[in-house]
Design a protein around this motif. Structure first.
Motif, PDB file in Angstrom:
ATOM      1  N   LEU A  97      74.338  41.865  88.781  1.00 41.14           N
ATOM      2  CA  LEU A  97      74.080  43.249  88.397  1.00 41.14           C
ATOM      3  C   LEU A  97      72.969  43.311  87.346  1.00 41.14           C
ATOM      4  CD1 LEU A  97      75.016  46.241  88.606  1.00 41.14           C
ATOM      5  CD2 LEU A  97      76.455  45.785  86.624  1.00 41.14           C
ATOM      6  N   LEU A  98      71.935  44.096  87.647  1.00 42.41           N
ATOM      7  CA  LEU A  98      70.816  44.258  86.706  1.00 42.41           C
ATOM      8  C   LEU A  98      71.096  45.397  85.740  1.00 42.41           C
ATOM      9  CD1 LEU A  98      67.761  44.018  89.138  1.00 42.41           C
ATOM     10  CD2 LEU A  98      68.719  42.208  87.708  1.00 42.41           C
ATOM     11  N   LYS A  99      71.673  46.467  86.310  1.00 47.27           N
ATOM     12  CA  LYS A  99      71.802  47.690  85.533  1.00 47.27           C
ATOM     13  C   LYS A  99      72.644  48.689  86.304  1.00 47.27           C
ATOM     14  CE  LYS A  99      68.845  51.436  83.992  1.00 47.27           C
ATOM     15  NZ  LYS A  99      67.558  51.820  83.463  1.00 47.27           N
ATOM     16  N   GLY A 100      73.403  49.473  85.553  1.00 47.55           N
ATOM     17  CA  GLY A 100      74.099  50.597  86.162  1.00 47.55           C
ATOM     18  C   GLY A 100      73.417  51.855  85.687  1.00 47.55           C
ATOM     19  N   TYR A 101      73.174  52.770  86.611  1.00 47.44           N
ATOM     20  CA  TYR A 101      72.512  53.996  86.178  1.00 47.44           C
ATOM     21  C   TYR A 101      72.792  55.147  87.129  1.00 47.44           C
ATOM     22  CZ  TYR A 101      69.341  57.151  83.982  1.00 47.44           C
ATOM     23  OH  TYR A 101      68.852  58.221  83.316  1.00 47.44           O
ATOM     24  N   GLY A 102      73.192  56.273  86.583  1.00 45.82           N
ATOM     25  CA  GLY A 102      73.378  57.486  87.377  1.00 45.82           C
ATOM     26  C   GLY A 102      74.316  57.295  88.554  1.00 45.82           C
ATOM     27  N   GLY A 103      75.360  56.523  88.362  1.00 40.05           N
ATOM     28  CA  GLY A 103      76.346  56.342  89.415  1.00 40.05           C
ATOM     29  C   GLY A 103      76.002  55.228  90.388  1.00 40.05           C
ATOM     30  N   PHE A 104      74.783  54.667  90.253  1.00 42.66           N
ATOM     31  CA  PHE A 104      74.406  53.546  91.109  1.00 42.66           C
ATOM     32  C   PHE A 104      74.352  52.254  90.301  1.00 42.66           C
ATOM     33  CE2 PHE A 104      72.476  57.040  93.591  1.00 42.66           C
ATOM     34  CZ  PHE A 104      73.093  56.782  94.810  1.00 42.66           C
ATOM     35  N   TYR A 105      74.467  51.162  91.025  1.00 41.33           N
ATOM     36  CA  TYR A 105      74.353  49.852  90.405  1.00 41.33           C
ATOM     37  C   TYR A 105      73.226  49.121  91.091  1.00 41.33           C
ATOM     38  CZ  TYR A 105      78.726  51.134  88.321  1.00 41.33           C
ATOM     39  OH  TYR A 105      79.676  51.799  87.607  1.00 41.33           O
ATOM     40  N   TYR A 106      72.336  48.570  90.277  1.00 46.63           N
ATOM     41  CA  TYR A 106      71.184  47.861  90.831  1.00 46.63           C
ATOM     42  C   TYR A 106      71.462  46.376  90.750  1.00 46.63           C
ATOM     43  CZ  TYR A 106      69.266  52.459  90.863  1.00 46.63           C
ATOM     44  OH  TYR A 106      69.077  53.794  91.134  1.00 46.63           O
ATOM     45  N   VAL A 107      71.428  45.754  91.908  1.00 46.64           N
ATOM     46  CA  VAL A 107      71.857  44.361  92.022  1.00 46.64           C
ATOM     47  C   VAL A 107      70.700  43.521  92.542  1.00 46.64           C
ATOM     48  CG1 VAL A 107      73.406  42.795  93.284  1.00 46.64           C
ATOM     49  CG2 VAL A 107      74.289  44.968  92.382  1.00 46.64           C
ATOM     50  N   TYR A 108      70.494  42.360  91.928  1.00 50.28           N
ATOM     51  CA  TYR A 108      69.471  41.423  92.388  1.00 50.28           C
ATOM     52  C   TYR A 108      70.147  40.371  93.256  1.00 50.28           C
ATOM     53  CZ  TYR A 108      65.521  38.198  92.208  1.00 50.28           C
ATOM     54  OH  TYR A 108      64.472  37.374  92.528  1.00 50.28           O
TER      55      TYR A 108
END
Ligand code: GTP
Ligand code: ZN
Length: 300
Positions: free
Chosen positions: A6-17
């Motif tokens: 997980l890179l970051k959680g933002y605005g209800g989404f999770y950004y995953v590498y």
């Protein structure tokens, strides 16, 4: 299922590498995890959905792995190493601060890597006519991983790159030391492709900036410096020796078991200092820190 970080959680989404790209992930409906329970650095398994464009793929997070460790400032999980960045020239390296940071990093059970920047400036100054890397050798001789680099010329950058691959790193060090320049030198022409993330934050839905992991040299690096506190971790006075590897290796050689290497007679640390085997500034900092630890002990 694909393993990612997980890179970051933002605005209800999770950004995953994962698999060399960034995935925009949502949580599976039945997968009940509170937002704050996720941290950048968490290991997740994702299930791919329909791809949307070449840079952003969609997926759902199916599970989260247990954490090896978690820092609070910045809040990141599973940190492997802290890259302590200090300039060789200006700002003049503050070794008291460096030694303090080392203690904080060691206490967090994270591996420190020392990077001295602005090697080009250092070399260009005729006043530096002594042994080229006297300062950096002090730390190298203690056993730390030490690199001298120039983010300007690229000198030494390749050597660090290998140490970042497949690891989660936090940068630390004073303002102006060259942390951002180092980050950019390590990821030429490919700063993290998170266009959507920065686009969203520009809408100003959240004013607080959240910490984010960025893809850098085959690894992940936090975009916020860590370990900035000047305070030493809570410890007993006798424990300070553990944070100085060159002292710790002489454990048991002092006359008194309880030796704090201050005023005691027949102290192996002071003997090593007189022989030139321990660097005077390290000992000086040890005494400063010892005083602070004793002061703090009294307040408990
Ligand atoms: N000559 C030379 N200049 C450098 C080098 N690294 C950084 N600089 C310069 O030093 C200044 C500070 O560098 P930054 O990368 O912004 O430092 P920083 O640690 O990110 O600073 P903060 O963002 O304040 O924490 C900038 O003007 C850089 O261009 C280097 O290796 N060589
Ligand atoms: Zn001693």
């Amino acid at each position: 299922m694909i393993d990612g970080v997980l890179l970051k959680g933002y605005g209800g989404f999770y950004y995953v590498y994962a698999e060399g790209r960034v995935w925009e992930c949502s949580l599976r409906g039945r997968f009940r995890v509170k937002d704050q329970e996720f941290l950048p650095g968490d290991q997740v398994s994702i299930l791919s959905e329909e791809a949307e464009g070449p840079h952003l793929a969609k997926a759902t997070i199916e599970s989260v792995g247990s954490r090896r460790n978690a820092l609070t400032r910045p809040a990141i999980a599973n940190v492997d190493q802290a890259i302590l960045v200090f300039a060789m020239t200006s700002p003049r390296p503050d070794l008291n601060l460096l030694d303090r940071l080392l203690i904080q990093v060691i206490e967090a059970d994270i591996e420190p890597i020392l990077v001295f920047t602005k090697l080009d400036k250092y070399r260009a100054d005729p006043l530096n006519d002594g042994p080229d890397h006297a300062l950096t050798d002090v730390y190298r001789n203690i056993g730390y991983k030490v690199f001298e680099v120039s983010s300007e010329t690229g000198q030494g950058i390749e050597e660090i790159r290998a140490h970042l691959a497949n690891k989660i790193s936090v940068l630390a060090g004073p303002s102006g030391a060259g942390k951002s320049s180092l980050f950019n030198a390590l990821s030429p022409g490919k700063k993290l492709k998170t266009g959507r993330i920065s686009h969203k934050s520009k809408r100003g839905r959240h004013t607080t900036r959240h910490v984010e992991l960025m893809v850098c040299a085959g690894g992940l690096v936090a975009d916020t410096p860590g370990f900035s506190s000047l305070y030493l971790p809570e410890m007993k006075r006798a424990e300070l020796t553990d944070f100085f590897p060159e002292f710790a290796q002489r454990r048991g050689l002092c006359r008194f078991n309880s030796c704090l290497h201050d005023k005691e007679p027949n102290c192996a640390i002071k003997a090593a200092l007189e022989n030139g085997e321990i660097y005077p500034e390290r000992y000086e900092h040890y005494l400063i820190f010892l005083k602070e630890v004793i002061e703090a002990e009294r307040k408990y």
